[in-house]
Scaffold this motif. Structure first.
Motif, PDB file in Angstrom:
ATOM      1  N   GLY A   1      -2.806  54.489  73.591  1.00 39.37           N
ATOM      2  CA  GLY A   1      -3.471  55.109  74.738  1.00 39.37           C
ATOM      3  C   GLY A   1      -4.658  54.316  75.242  1.00 39.37           C
ATOM      4  N   GLN A   2      -4.924  53.165  74.633  1.00 37.26           N
ATOM      5  CA  GLN A   2      -6.038  52.327  75.078  1.00 37.26           C
ATOM      6  C   GLN A   2      -5.787  51.804  76.494  1.00 37.26           C
ATOM      7  N   ARG A   3      -6.810  51.833  77.335  1.00 34.14           N
ATOM      8  CA  ARG A   3      -6.705  51.251  78.666  1.00 34.14           C
ATOM      9  C   ARG A   3      -6.804  49.738  78.545  1.00 34.14           C
ATOM     10  N   VAL A   4      -5.829  49.056  79.148  1.00 38.86           N
ATOM     11  CA  VAL A   4      -5.771  47.600  79.056  1.00 38.86           C
ATOM     12  C   VAL A   4      -5.551  47.016  80.445  1.00 38.86           C
ATOM     13  N   THR A   5      -5.788  45.733  80.538  1.00 41.72           N
ATOM     14  CA  THR A   5      -5.519  45.011  81.772  1.00 41.72           C
ATOM     15  C   THR A   5      -4.737  43.748  81.440  1.00 41.72           C
ATOM     16  N   ALA A   6      -3.869  43.368  82.349  1.00 41.44           N
ATOM     17  CA  ALA A   6      -3.062  42.161  82.164  1.00 41.44           C
ATOM     18  C   ALA A   6      -2.873  41.497  83.516  1.00 41.44           C
ATOM     19  N   THR A   7      -2.713  40.194  83.479  1.00 38.01           N
ATOM     20  CA  THR A   7      -2.511  39.408  84.698  1.00 38.01           C
ATOM     21  C   THR A   7      -1.175  38.689  84.609  1.00 38.01           C
ATOM     22  N   GLY A   8      -0.406  38.767  85.693  1.00 36.80           N
ATOM     23  CA  GLY A   8       0.898  38.121  85.675  1.00 36.80           C
ATOM     24  C   GLY A   8       1.647  38.351  86.971  1.00 36.80           C
ATOM     25  N   THR A   9       2.966  38.258  86.893  1.00 34.11           N
ATOM     26  CA  THR A   9       3.829  38.416  88.070  1.00 34.11           C
ATOM     27  C   THR A   9       5.035  39.269  87.705  1.00 34.11           C
ATOM     28  N   TRP A  10       5.604  39.902  88.727  1.00 35.20           N
ATOM     29  CA  TRP A  10       6.817  40.688  88.535  1.00 35.20           C
ATOM     30  C   TRP A  10       8.038  39.777  88.560  1.00 35.20           C
ATOM     31  N   ILE A  11       8.997  40.084  87.685  1.00 35.92           N
ATOM     32  CA  ILE A  11      10.245  39.316  87.652  1.00 35.92           C
ATOM     33  C   ILE A  11      11.256  40.010  88.545  1.00 35.92           C
ATOM     34  N   PRO A  12      11.742  39.344  89.592  1.00 37.38           N
ATOM     35  CA  PRO A  12      12.734  39.967  90.483  1.00 37.38           C
ATOM     36  C   PRO A  12      14.005  40.355  89.719  1.00 37.38           C
ATOM     37  N   GLY A  13      14.588  41.455  90.148  1.00 36.42           N
ATOM     38  CA  GLY A  13      15.826  41.925  89.542  1.00 36.42           C
ATOM     39  C   GLY A  13      15.646  42.830  88.351  1.00 36.42           C
ATOM     40  N   ASP A  14      14.401  43.085  87.958  1.00 37.21           N
ATOM     41  CA  ASP A  14      14.167  43.872  86.742  1.00 37.21           C
ATOM     42  C   ASP A  14      13.385  45.151  87.014  1.00 37.21           C
ATOM     43  N   PHE A  15      13.528  45.705  88.197  1.00 41.06           N
ATOM     44  CA  PHE A  15      12.927  47.012  88.481  1.00 41.06           C
ATOM     45  C   PHE A  15      13.989  48.074  88.176  1.00 41.06           C
ATOM     46  N   ILE A  16      13.782  48.785  87.081  1.00 44.01           N
ATOM     47  CA  ILE A  16      14.789  49.695  86.520  1.00 44.01           C
ATOM     48  C   ILE A  16      14.239  51.112  86.514  1.00 44.01           C
ATOM     49  N   VAL A  17      15.124  52.066  86.821  1.00 47.30           N
ATOM     50  CA  VAL A  17      14.744  53.488  86.872  1.00 47.30           C
ATOM     51  C   VAL A  17      15.014  54.118  85.511  1.00 47.30           C
ATOM     52  N   VAL A  18      14.048  54.899  85.048  1.00 44.36           N
ATOM     53  CA  VAL A  18      14.177  55.658  83.796  1.00 44.36           C
ATOM     54  C   VAL A  18      14.067  57.136  84.143  1.00 44.36           C
ATOM     55  N   SER A  19      15.037  57.921  83.715  1.00 42.77           N
ATOM     56  CA  SER A  19      15.078  59.348  84.050  1.00 42.77           C
ATOM     57  C   SER A  19      14.434  60.189  82.950  1.00 42.77           C
ATOM     58  N   SER A  20      14.419  61.514  83.180  1.00 46.01           N
ATOM     59  CA  SER A  20      13.848  62.488  82.227  1.00 46.01           C
ATOM     60  C   SER A  20      12.370  62.211  81.968  1.00 46.01           C
ATOM     61  N   ARG A  21      11.635  61.906  83.019  1.00 47.78           N
ATOM     62  CA  ARG A  21      10.195  61.660  82.920  1.00 47.78           C
ATOM     63  C   ARG A  21       9.445  62.851  83.493  1.00 47.78           C
ATOM     64  N   PHE A  22       8.528  63.391  82.726  1.00 50.79           N
ATOM     65  CA  PHE A  22       7.774  64.567  83.156  1.00 50.79           C
ATOM     66  C   PHE A  22       6.369  64.157  83.591  1.00 50.79           C
ATOM     67  N   ASN A  23       5.968  64.693  84.725  1.00 52.66           N
ATOM     68  CA  ASN A  23       4.636  64.432  85.269  1.00 52.66           C
ATOM     69  C   ASN A  23       3.966  65.766  85.536  1.00 52.66           C
TER      70      ASN A  23
END
Length: 285
Positions: free
Chosen positions: A86-108
Motif C-alpha cells: 500500500g506504499q505510495r510510489v512513483t515510477a518513470t517510464g513509457t507504455w508498451i503498445p499492445g498491452d492495455f488489457i481489461v481485468v473484470s470483477s473489480r470493485f470500486n
C-alpha cells in the motif's frame, strides 16, 4: 490333629507398582526425554510465529503516504514486505503498445466494474535488463467503456512512440492477487484477478524482461477512466493469524506431555491388570 487346610500355603501376595514407579523406569524416562525434545521444537515454532505476529520495527504512522521511488520500496521479482504493501510510489517510464488489457470483477467503492491495465516499462539511466511493472490505470462500470479506454490508450501509446520523454506515474504498490484458472462457462481469455504473472503471458516485447511481482494502482486515471479507490492501509501491528498458529504450536507442545502420560498410564494399568489376573489364577489353583 491339624485340619486339612493347615497344610495349604497361601500364595504370596504381590503388590502392584504405583503409577509413579512406572513413570520413573528408564524406559519411560527415555520417552519423556523424547517428548521434551518434541515439545521444545513446538515451542520454538510457536515463538517464531509470535515474532512474526508482533512487528518489532513497524513503520511510522503515515509513512505509506510519503511517495517513494519504486526501486527503493521493492525489487523486480520479489514480494513486497508486509509493512510496505500500500506504499505510495512513483515510477518513470513509457507504455508498451499492445498491452492495455481489461481485468473484470473489480470493485470500486462497492460497485463492480472493470480495470484497464498496462505494461509500464521503467526508464533507466543506464541501459540494462528491461524492467516493467503492471499498472492498474483506472476503473469503469462497463466492459464497453473499458475496451474503449484501452483502445484510446493504445492509440496514444503508438502515437507517442519511443522518442518522447518518459512519463511519471504515482500510485499505491499492491501485492499480486495470483492467477486463477479461467472459467469453463465464460470467456477463457477473461482475467478476473490482477496478476502481473497472468498479464506477463499476454504482454509483448518480453524477451529478457524482468517484472515486479506487485502492481501499481494509479492515482491519476487516463483516457476518461475513473480513479481507482485505494485508501491508505490500516495500521495492523498484530497479525492474528500468526497468533493463532502460535497458540496451535503451544497446544501441540502440551499434547506431547499428555501423550507420554497417557502411554505410561496405559502401561501401568495393563501391568496391574496382568498381576491381578495372575494372582486370581494362582488362588484358583
Amino acid at each position: 490333629m491339624s485340619s486339612p487346610d493347615a497344610d495349604v500355603v497361601p500364595p504370596d501376595e504381590v503388590f502392584p507398582p504405583t503409577l509413579r514407579e512406572v513413570m520413573l523406569r528408564p524406559r519411560w524416562i527415555g520417552v519423556l526425554a523424547l517428548c521434551l525434545v518434541i515439545a521444545g521444537v513446538f515451542a520454538w515454532l510457536g515463538q517464531w510465529q509470535l515474532g512474526r505476529a508482533l512487528q518489532s520495527n513497524p513503520i511510522p504512522p503515515g509513512a505509506t503516504e510519503v511517495v517513494q521511488p519504486l526501486a527503493d520500496v521493492a525489487a523486480p521479482g520479489e514480494y513486497v514486505p508486509e509493512p510496505l504493501v500500500g506504499q505510495r510510489v512513483t515510477a518513470t517510464g513509457t507504455w508498451i503498445p499492445g498491452d492495455f488489457i481489461v481485468v473484470s470483477s473489480r470493485f470500486n467503492d462497492g460497485a463492480e466494474g472493470y480495470w484497464v491495465t498496462g505494461q509500464f516499462r521503467i526508464a533507466e539511466e543506464v541501459p540494462a535488463q528491461p524492467v516493467s511493472v503492471a499498472v492498474a490505470i483506472g476503473w469503469v462500470p462497463t466492459r464497453e467503456e473499458a475496451l474503449a479506454a484501452a483502445a484510446e490508450l493504445e492509440e496514444q501509446a503508438r502515437a507517442a512512440g519511443s522518442d518522447d520523454a518518459p512519463l511519471a506515474i504515482t500510485g499505491r504498490l499492491i501485492s499480486d492477487e495470483g492467477p486463477v484458472p479461467p472459467s469453463r462457462a465464460g470467456d477463457p481469455l477473461e482475467l478476473t484477478r490482477m496478476s502481473p504473472a497472468a498479464l506477463l503471458s499476454r504482454w509483448h516485447d518480453v524477451a529478457g524482461l524482468d517484472v515486479y511481482r506487485a502492481y501499481i494502482a494509479a492515482e491519476v486515471p487516463l483516457a476518461g477512466l475513473q480513479a481507482i479507490s485505494s485508501p491508505a492501509p490500516a495500521d495492523a501491528p498484530l497479525n492474528w493469524l500468526n497468533i493463532f498458529y502460535a497458540l496451535e504450536w503451544a497446544v501441540f507442545a502440551g499434547f506431547a506431555f499428555y501423550l507420554w502420560y497417557r502411554l505410561a498410564r496405559d502401561a501401568w494399568e495393563k501391568e496391574v491388570e496382568d498381576l491381578e489376573d495372575a494372582q486370581a489364577a494362582a488362588e484358583d489353583a
